[in-house]
Design a protein around this motif. Structure first.
Motif, mmCIF file in Angstrom:
data_model
loop_
_atom_site.group_PDB
_atom_site.id
_atom_site.type_symbol
_atom_site.label_atom_id
_atom_site.label_comp_id
_atom_site.label_asym_id
_atom_site.label_seq_id
_atom_site.Cartn_x
_atom_site.Cartn_y
_atom_site.Cartn_z
ATOM 1 N N LYS A 174 -2.198 7.436 4.234
ATOM 2 C CA LYS A 174 -2.306 7.648 5.682
ATOM 3 C C LYS A 174 -2.054 6.356 6.453
ATOM 4 O O LYS A 174 -1.454 6.370 7.528
ATOM 5 C CB LYS A 174 -3.688 8.200 6.033
ATOM 6 C CG LYS A 174 -4.039 9.503 5.344
ATOM 7 C CD LYS A 174 -3.175 10.651 5.824
ATOM 8 C CE LYS A 174 -3.539 11.078 7.231
ATOM 9 N NZ LYS A 174 -2.730 12.252 7.670
ATOM 10 N N SER A 175 -2.539 5.244 5.907
ATOM 11 C CA SER A 175 -2.346 3.935 6.539
ATOM 12 C C SER A 175 -2.666 2.840 5.543
ATOM 13 O O SER A 175 -3.264 3.103 4.493
ATOM 14 C CB SER A 175 -3.212 3.784 7.790
ATOM 15 O OG SER A 175 -4.595 3.784 7.438
ATOM 16 N N VAL A 221 -10.738 0.069 8.626
ATOM 17 C CA VAL A 221 -10.010 1.304 8.323
ATOM 18 C C VAL A 221 -11.019 2.373 7.930
ATOM 19 O O VAL A 221 -11.915 2.121 7.125
ATOM 20 C CB VAL A 221 -8.992 1.098 7.176
ATOM 21 C CG1 VAL A 221 -8.334 2.419 6.799
ATOM 22 C CG2 VAL A 221 -7.935 0.085 7.579
ATOM 23 N N ARG A 247 -3.491 -1.769 5.374
ATOM 24 C CA ARG A 247 -3.574 -3.082 5.999
ATOM 25 C C ARG A 247 -3.416 -4.126 4.901
ATOM 26 O O ARG A 247 -3.940 -3.968 3.787
ATOM 27 C CB ARG A 247 -4.930 -3.292 6.694
ATOM 28 C CG ARG A 247 -5.247 -2.309 7.786
ATOM 29 C CD ARG A 247 -4.374 -2.537 9.017
ATOM 30 N NE ARG A 247 -4.814 -1.693 10.107
ATOM 31 C CZ ARG A 247 -4.438 -0.428 10.290
ATOM 32 N NH1 ARG A 247 -3.611 0.131 9.408
ATOM 33 N NH2 ARG A 247 -4.878 0.270 11.309
ATOM 34 N N SER A 280 -5.616 3.697 2.856
ATOM 35 C CA SER A 280 -6.295 4.947 3.208
ATOM 36 C C SER A 280 -5.493 6.107 2.629
ATOM 37 O O SER A 280 -4.345 6.346 3.027
ATOM 38 C CB SER A 280 -6.398 5.086 4.730
ATOM 39 O OG SER A 280 -6.938 6.347 5.086
ATOM 40 N N ASP A 318 7.783 4.963 11.137
ATOM 41 C CA ASP A 318 6.818 3.958 11.580
ATOM 42 C C ASP A 318 7.441 2.584 11.810
ATOM 43 O O ASP A 318 6.757 1.663 12.266
ATOM 44 C CB ASP A 318 5.695 3.832 10.544
ATOM 45 C CG ASP A 318 4.993 5.148 10.298
ATOM 46 O OD1 ASP A 318 4.472 5.714 11.269
ATOM 47 O OD2 ASP A 318 4.983 5.614 9.148
ATOM 48 N N LEU A 333 4.689 2.165 6.906
ATOM 49 C CA LEU A 333 4.327 3.229 5.970
ATOM 50 C C LEU A 333 5.540 4.080 5.611
ATOM 51 O O LEU A 333 5.820 4.335 4.443
ATOM 52 C CB LEU A 333 3.226 4.101 6.575
ATOM 53 C CG LEU A 333 2.750 5.289 5.746
ATOM 54 C CD1 LEU A 333 2.170 4.827 4.418
ATOM 55 C CD2 LEU A 333 1.733 6.116 6.527
#
Length: 257
Positions: free
Chosen positions: A249-250, A126, A252, A146, A178, A174
């Motif tokens: 933003k993201s 990332v 994992r 992120s 999404d 998220l």
């Protein structure tokens, strides 16, 4: 004892002993190919500037090996190499050198030493403005988050809170947009069936299902989840309150099993 045997078999030749272990590792790998490697270590790390982060999942067969200091050190070394080189895929990671050998061969060498099926099966990279890493439960789960704005003292703490939320609540996406359309359709159909089973008229099924879908979004999408430390706020509201415009933003999340 295996290392000692390798040195004995090669008359103390260190390099030959390494080759011996690699050959033995290949034989062990073939013999244990059908074994399940459900244990292991997950390592999440970020670069010093917090603009890059990696998670790797190194597997083994037993909890005994997973907790071994050398095994965990090896997992950390793989993560360090990944972070330094930022390979885009798992295959590219396995092609990188560790101590003079491609990781793929280094794994075989470790199999020869340990005698268990060992492999890196998952890898995530990332990149962004502000990456936060979190490891939970003695390397059994790793999270990368992120954030939208550059790192500072306040949002670093908030990022850690979000990472812990992801570890605990396991959001599937998220935000609402999404979520996979297939999952949305399934939730709507489940909502209709539940309402039908409760005796609701057909004319109300769609409205009831949409209401249940809203609850699903609140429980299953990160930005809409209630913040576990203050359930009067969603994650989105908590972050914006820490710093205007701050959001995720993201993310994992990797876990054993």
């Amino acid at each position: 004892m295996d290392c000692k045997k390798a040195l004995t078999e090669t008359n103390g030749d260190f390099e030959a002993a390494i080759d011996y272990l690699r050959k033995r590792g290949a034989k062990v790998s073939a013999a244990r190919a059908d074994r399940e490697a459900k244990e292991g270590a997950i390592i999440a790390k970020t670069s010093t500037d917090k603009r890059s982060g990696v998670i790797i999942h190194l597997t083994c067969e037993t909890d005994f090996v997973a907790k071994n200091e050398d095994f965990v050190a090896f997992a950390n070394k793989i993560a360090d190499v990944a972070l330094a080189n930022k390979p885009s895929t798992l295959d590219a990671l396995k092609a990188l050198n560790i101590d003079g050998l491609p990781l793929s061969e280094k794994l075989t060498e470790q199999v020869g030493k340990i005698g268990e099926k060992i492999d890196v099966i998952r890898y995530e990279l990332v990149e962004g403005n502000n990456i936060v890493a979190y490891i939970h439960g003695a390397n059994r789960m790793g999270v990368l988050v992120s954030l939208s704005l550059p790192v500072n003292d306040n949002n670093a703490i908030a990022g850690k809170d979000v990472a812990m939320q992801i570890a605990a609540m396991n959001p599937i996406a998220l935000d609402k947009d999404d979520v996979d359309p297939g999952i949305i359709n399934r939730e709507i159909e489940i909502g209709k069936e539940q309402a039908r089973a409760e005796g609701k008229p057909d004319s109300m099924l769609e409205k009831i299902a949409q209401g249940k879908l809203g609850k699903f979004y609140k429980e299953s999408t990160l930005l809409n989840q209630e913040f576990v430390k203050d359930n009067s706020k969603t994650i989105a509201q908590m972050l914006d309150g820490i710093e205007k415009g701050l959001t995720v933003k993201s993310f994992r999340r990797l876990a054993l099993g």
